[in-house]
Motif scaffolding. Structure first.
Motif, PDB file in Angstrom:
ATOM      1  N   ARG A   1      10.987  11.573  15.785  1.00  0.00           N
ATOM      2  CA  ARG A   1      12.222  12.172  15.284  1.00  0.00           C
ATOM      3  C   ARG A   1      12.045  13.668  15.041  1.00  0.00           C
ATOM      4  O   ARG A   1      12.900  14.471  15.392  1.00  0.00           O
ATOM      5  CB  ARG A   1      12.651  11.486  13.975  1.00  0.00           C
ATOM      6  N   GLU A   2      10.914  14.038  14.430  1.00  0.00           N
ATOM      7  CA  GLU A   2      10.682  15.451  14.113  1.00  0.00           C
ATOM      8  C   GLU A   2      10.569  16.288  15.381  1.00  0.00           C
ATOM      9  O   GLU A   2      11.097  17.398  15.465  1.00  0.00           O
ATOM     10  CB  GLU A   2       9.416  15.586  13.262  1.00  0.00           C
ATOM     11  N   ILE A   3       9.886  15.743  16.386  1.00  0.00           N
ATOM     12  CA  ILE A   3       9.750  16.470  17.660  1.00  0.00           C
ATOM     13  C   ILE A   3      11.129  16.698  18.287  1.00  0.00           C
ATOM     14  O   ILE A   3      11.420  17.785  18.802  1.00  0.00           O
ATOM     15  CB  ILE A   3       8.830  15.688  18.623  1.00  0.00           C
ATOM     16  N   TYR A   4      11.993  15.664  18.233  1.00  0.00           N
ATOM     17  CA  TYR A   4      13.335  15.803  18.810  1.00  0.00           C
ATOM     18  C   TYR A   4      14.182  16.809  18.030  1.00  0.00           C
ATOM     19  O   TYR A   4      14.981  17.536  18.614  1.00  0.00           O
ATOM     20  CB  TYR A   4      14.027  14.448  18.855  1.00  0.00           C
ATOM     21  N   VAL A   5      14.008  16.838  16.732  1.00  0.00           N
ATOM     22  CA  VAL A   5      14.739  17.822  15.927  1.00  0.00           C
ATOM     23  C   VAL A   5      14.348  19.239  16.362  1.00  0.00           C
ATOM     24  O   VAL A   5      15.212  20.109  16.558  1.00  0.00           O
ATOM     25  CB  VAL A   5      14.460  17.617  14.421  1.00  0.00           C
TER      26      VAL A   5
END
Length: 663
Positions: A405-409
């Motif tokens: 999720r953090e990478i996609y953000v």
């Protein structure tokens, strides 16, 4: 009826890891294999397969058994159907014996519907390949689409004659029931009329993961504007459109092997791609993706590549389905095809090498693809951009992995030219909203189940019952060690020259099953649990007459017993007792001998069962009016009490529960 020699040949040939591997993506885990449960929706593997023991156990649903029972559970096959399926898989010729009328009547409704559907598939294919009308219309259509005869045979393609009752009349003439023709939707019955649903259409059988015919899709070849271009079988007891993916039976092994599944829209897309060599492909058949369809793929791989024909409206319509895939913890890639192409035409135009190269170079991570696509649509419109951010946050929030999720953000912040902080705040708000909704739903469900929970709380859970646990351990001992020879210590009471009773120890060599049987016979004790009682009797009988083999033993058990046997064997690796030592129930440790473990378990079980007899007499004693009978009961109680004390001494422990019988 299938002959015993055929059944034996199937059992000998079938490897549980191979059979289950057709349906579940298995990964090596020590000496076993693990995978996601095919029976419940889960994200952490709890499904275990033991190649050594040739059994499987699903710790999520509680199901377990051998290769046959898996096919029966997963595909809802009867025992004969499971044997037939595995015979076909392993190339074993089926020998039939005469089936009695009683056996014929045992076929249940679903089985009858499957029989009718299989017949329909053969009828439609024979019509396509051998009738003049079928060859002139249906076969020529498929050949125009570029399908080879091998492909036509492999996918069971067919043709339904352009006559109102051609199929129905043929089926009835061969003895198939109108009731099941109607229930499968193959025949429409209206008052005194009956006619074929798929009149004048080319036919696509829709099959389960195991290749069982569930229903049909039929395409009309005329320009009749009043008739639907494609017509599917109606929902029935065996066909649920939302729970099946077209082509899954042909694609399952390649999906697991390639660790990726291509998702397309229609029947011909699947067939054309498969014929071109891209065999890990399935279709949603024009419907929005459902959780059940996603779960089918999730058993085989975590990776889905969606092939789009470039229609922006169609791509946007599929976004909700993709969110469901993300929510399942799967990875989604998108591969748009060149303008004017769909998977069918694209597969016809290029070689396998060219197709694989194109997909490798053009498949894009879905989140990045969606962000770029929506940004192009929003352009410089701030309102549209705000909507875009909310849309992207919703998709990202579905991803269960926090790191991902953090990478996609970070990636979306770069693409949309917005700070990561804004996206993280929006993501947190979305998370709180979903948590509130989940809590609300949870509270509502709890209220609905409150009555049931209260009832369950009042009832004693079997696994919390010492006698249940001990009887289960007896079965486990027989299964794991029954045929092993051990030296046991027997206490023999003798009278010496002074008429004193002395206790001597004698060493006796027995097989474990013999020791268990003899020990339980001493008090004429019978197991109390009906299921364990049946398994115990079958085990003792097997040990007395045959050389022990778990595989052979499981063959002879009915599904109810074999399922429980499998549970016990597989639970040997997982079963944990909660402070049972405090209740004189012993768990075998590595340094403990089998003989010691068997002796302690049997003695403890006898102690508990005798104690139940004491409790029964104690309850009856105050009600007894006859003094003679009352004294007899007291004597029995004292005799049983002495037996309990003897058990305690032999176990090397004193159990306070049994000390004061009079209290």
């Amino acid at each position: 009826m299938i002959s015993k020699s055929t059944i034996d040949a199937v059992f000998d040939a079938a490897r549980v890891e191979e059979v289950i591997g057709d349906f579940v993506h298995l990964k090596k885990s020590g000496s076993n294999y693990k995978g996601l449960s095919p029976f419940v929706n889960e994200k952490t593997p709890s499904f275990m397969v033991s190649p050594v023991k040739q059994i499987w156990k699903d710790f999520s649903s509680g199901k377990g058994g051998n290769a046959i029972s898996f096919i029966m559970e997963h595909e809802h096959f009867s025992y004969p159907e499971a044997i037939r399926y595995l015979a076909k898989k392993y190339g074993i010729e089926i020998e039939e014996t005469e089936q009695s009328q009683e056996e014929k009547e045992l076929l249940n409704e679903k089985e009858s519907m499957f029989v009718v559907s299989e017949y329909a598939k053969k009828y439609f294919q024979d019509t396509l390949l051998y009738s003049e009308e079928g060859k002139a219309i249906g076969l020529s259509y498929f050949k125009e689409r570029g399908f080879t005869e091998q492909t036509i045979q492999e996918f069971g393609l067919g043709y339904s004659p352009d006559k109102w009752e051609a199929f129905t009349s043929d089926a009835l003439g061969k003895g198939y029931s109108l009731e099941y023709l109607e229930k499968t939707g193959l025949t429409i019955v209206k008052e005194d009329r009956k006619f074929d649903r798929f009149k004048g259409r080319v036919m696509f059988p829709i099959m389960s993961m195991s290749g069982r015919v569930l229903g049909f899709g039929g395409r009309i070849l005329t320009n009749d504007k009043k008739a639907a271009k494609y017509l599917n079988s109606p929902e029935s007891d065996i066909y649920h459109k939302s729970k099946i993916l077209y082509g899954i039976s042909h694609a399952k092994q390649e999906i697991a092997k390639k660790d990726n599944c291509f998702l397309v829209e229609g029947y011909t897309d699947v067939i054309q791609m498969y014929q071109a060599g891209i065999k890990n492909v399935v279709a949603s058949s024009g419907t929005a993706l459902t959780p059940d369809q996603i779960r089918l793929v999730n058993r085989l791989t975590k990776n889905i590549t969606m092939l789009y024909d470039g229609d922006a409206a169609g791509i946007r319509a599929s976004f909700r389905g993709v969110d469901l895939i993300l929510e399942a913890g799967m990875n989604v890639r998108v591969c748009p095809l060149p303008e004017g192409e769909d998977p069918d035409s694209f597969a016809r135009r290029y070689t396998l090498e060219q197709l694989e190269k194109y997909f490798a170079e053009n498949a894009t991570d879905f989140i990045r693809y969606k962000a770029n696509m929506l940004m192009d649509e929003a352009k410089n419109d701030p309102i549209k951009k705000a909507d875009l951010i909310r849309d992207m946050v919703l998709s990202i929030s579905k991803i269960p992995d926090h790191i991902q999720r953090e990478i996609y953000v970070q990636e979306c912040a770069r693409i949309m030219d917005i700070s990561e902080e804004v996206l993280f705040n929006s993501l947190a708000q979305q998370g709180r909203k979903e948590l509130q909704e989940a809590n609300k739903k949870y509270i509502e469900e709890r209220k609905k189940l409150e009555v049931v929970h209260n009832k369950n709380d009042q009832e004693k859970r079997p696994e919390n019952n010492p006698i249940y646990v001990l009887e289960r351990k007896v079965i486990e001992i027989l299964l794991l060690y029954g045929n092993i020879k051990e030296v046991f210590t027997e206490l023999v009471y003798e009278v010496n020259e002074d008429n004193d009773i002395i206790v001597n120890e004698h060493k006796v060599e027995n097989k474990v099953y013999e020791r268990v049987f003899l020990s339980l016979q001493e008090d004429e004790i019978h197991l109390t649990n009906p299921l364990f009682k049946k398994i115990y009797s079958s085990l003792i009988d097997y040990f007395n007459h045959k050389e022990w083999s778990l595989e052979s033993y499981l063959k002879e058990l009915d599904p109810e017993l074999s399922g429980e046997v499998t549970n016990i064997i597989m639970d040997d690796e997982k079963w944990t007792l909660h402070k049972w030592e405090s209740q004189n129930i012993f768990v075998k440790h590595k340094e403990q001998s089998i003989a010691q473990y068997v002796t302690e378990t049997i003695l403890t079980l006898r102690m508990y069962l005798v104690s139940t007899l004491i409790d029964k007499y104690k309850q009856k004693l105050p009600e007894e009016q006859d003094s003679k009978r009352s004294n007899e009961m007291l004597t029995v109680i004292m005799d049983y009490t002495n037996l309990i004390n003897l058990f305690s001494k032999r176990l090397g422990q004193v159990t306070s529960r049994f000390i004061n019988i009079q209290g």
